[in-house]
Design an enzyme around this catalytic site. Structure first.
Site, PDB file in Angstrom:
ATOM      1  N   GLU A 131     -24.090  -9.542 -56.760  1.00 19.41           N
ATOM      2  CA  GLU A 131     -24.720  -8.559 -57.642  1.00 19.41           C
ATOM      3  C   GLU A 131     -26.127  -9.056 -57.957  1.00 19.41           C
ATOM      4  OE1 GLU A 131     -22.065  -6.569 -60.871  1.00 19.41           O
ATOM      5  OE2 GLU A 131     -21.274  -8.581 -60.557  1.00 19.41           O
ATOM      6  N   VAL A 132     -27.119  -8.254 -57.624  1.00 22.92           N
ATOM      7  CA  VAL A 132     -28.508  -8.638 -57.891  1.00 22.92           C
ATOM      8  C   VAL A 132     -28.946  -7.882 -59.144  1.00 22.92           C
ATOM      9  CG1 VAL A 132     -30.854  -8.673 -56.973  1.00 22.92           C
ATOM     10  CG2 VAL A 132     -28.910  -9.068 -55.446  1.00 22.92           C
TER      11      VAL A 132
END
Ligand SMILES: NC(=O)c1ccc[n+]([C@@H]2O[C@H](COP(=O)([O-])OP(=O)(O)OC[C@H]3O[C@@H](n4cnc5c(N)ncnc54)[C@H](O)[C@@H]3O)[C@@H](O)[C@H]2O)c1
Length: 293
Positions: A131-132
């Site tokens: 997850e960025v």
């Protein structure tokens, strides 16, 4: 050779280090733990890895930083302060944090535009997702570069549109795990049966389709609209919440079912990793840490 600095040689740091190392990066790993060299020899043998107890020594020259220190905001702030002083402009400073906001980690940091969260699922070397999560001050080019690096490692980076505590994966996981704990506390099901139930149903389902796609299929040709109106509308019961002061009996059950300590941990890691490797490829995911070389 591109250089990555990994901050913290615990569960997550060692796995990231193996992933970067096997993808051809030179790895510098920093951790004050006195057994750092032994741990690196044991877990990262054969890779290009150097160690340091001092982050200010491990950071200069890095092309990318993946922070994996303890989940304490004061410590993360301190580590990112050291990274700000000792890395070049343009270098992404990514935290593996499970739930801390990137804006909190970057608070008062002079290079907040280079800071984001790159949250993996354990173990990062096998689980596809990263997850960025950008904070409000994170530059677009920082997000783009992080996505590019994770993709080149064979990961599936998903960029969140804005920060939220726990991000997406751990918010979902929290709801799910709270309910699992609640049902064991209420005497509805035992720990081992709960794990078997999930593996035999939702685990398998969600490995193939996500919750919305599953909703479409559950509704038959009428689609998710039919499912929501027909089945969903009847699920009006109160789901309850677990008692945080009454975890003891459930934790005893967990320890009885799975054991504790190094031997039990290593046995369970092997079972999990063998199973994960076996299904990654058939499900269409890159099948190992060397993917993306
Ligand atoms: N364990 C998980 O399932 C998981 C999953 C995703 C993300 N994360 C996140 O990854 C990060 C690391 O978690 P973990 O489970 O690997 O923890 P861990 O306790 O296994 O490892 C943390 C490491 O950080 C080291 N450390 C302590 N002070 C340090 C310092 N000043 N500089 C560098 N290293 C230092 C410790 O010695 C230890 O080796 C956390 O932010 C956590 O939220 C954990």
């Amino acid at each position: 050779m591109a250089v990555v600095t990994i901050v913290g040689a615990g569960v997550i740091g060692l796995s990231w280090a193996r992933l970067f190392g096997q993808a051809g990066w030179e790895v510098r790993i920093s951790d004050p733990r006195p057994d750092l060299k032994d741990v690196v020899d044991q877990h990262l043998g054969g890779l290009s890895v150097s160690t340091s107890h001092d982050l200010a020594e491990a950071a200069p020259g890095a092309d990318f930083v993946q922070e994996c220190g303890p989940e304490r905001i004061e410590l993360k702030e301190e580590l990112f302060g050291i990274l700000a002083l000792n890395t070049g402009s343009g270098v992404v400073l990514a935290s593996s944090s499970s739930s801390l906001l990137p804006s909190a980690i970057a608070k008062g940091n002079p290079v907040a535009e280079r800071i984001l969260v790159g949250h993996p699922f354990n173990p990062p070397e096998l689980m596809p997702l990263v997850e960025v999560v950008p904070g409000p001050d994170t530059a677009e080019r920082t997000v783009d570069r992080a996505v590019e690096v994770y993709r080149a490692l064979g990961k599936t980076p998903i960029r969140l549109k804005k920060e939220v505590p726990g991000f997406v994966g751990n918010r979902l996981q929290k709801v799910f795990n709270d309910q699992a704990m609640y049902l064991v506390q209420q005497g509805v099901i035992d720990v081992a049966d709960m794990d078997e139930l999930v593996r035999a149903s939702l685990g398998l389902r969600w490995a193939t389709v996500g919750p919305f796609e599953s909703g479409v299929l559950g509704g038959g040709p009428g689609g998710m609209r039919h499912l929501v109106e027909h089945v969903g509308s009847q699920m009006t019961f109160d789901i309850g919440t677990p008692d945080p002061d009454d975890l003891g009996e459930t934790l005893d059950q967990v320890e009885q079912a799975y054991g504790t300590g190094k031997e039990a941990y290593e046995r369970l890691v092997k079972i999990r990793d063998d199973r994960t490797r076996a299904i990654l490829k058939p499900l269409g995911w890159p099948s190992g840490p060397s993917a993306g070389k």
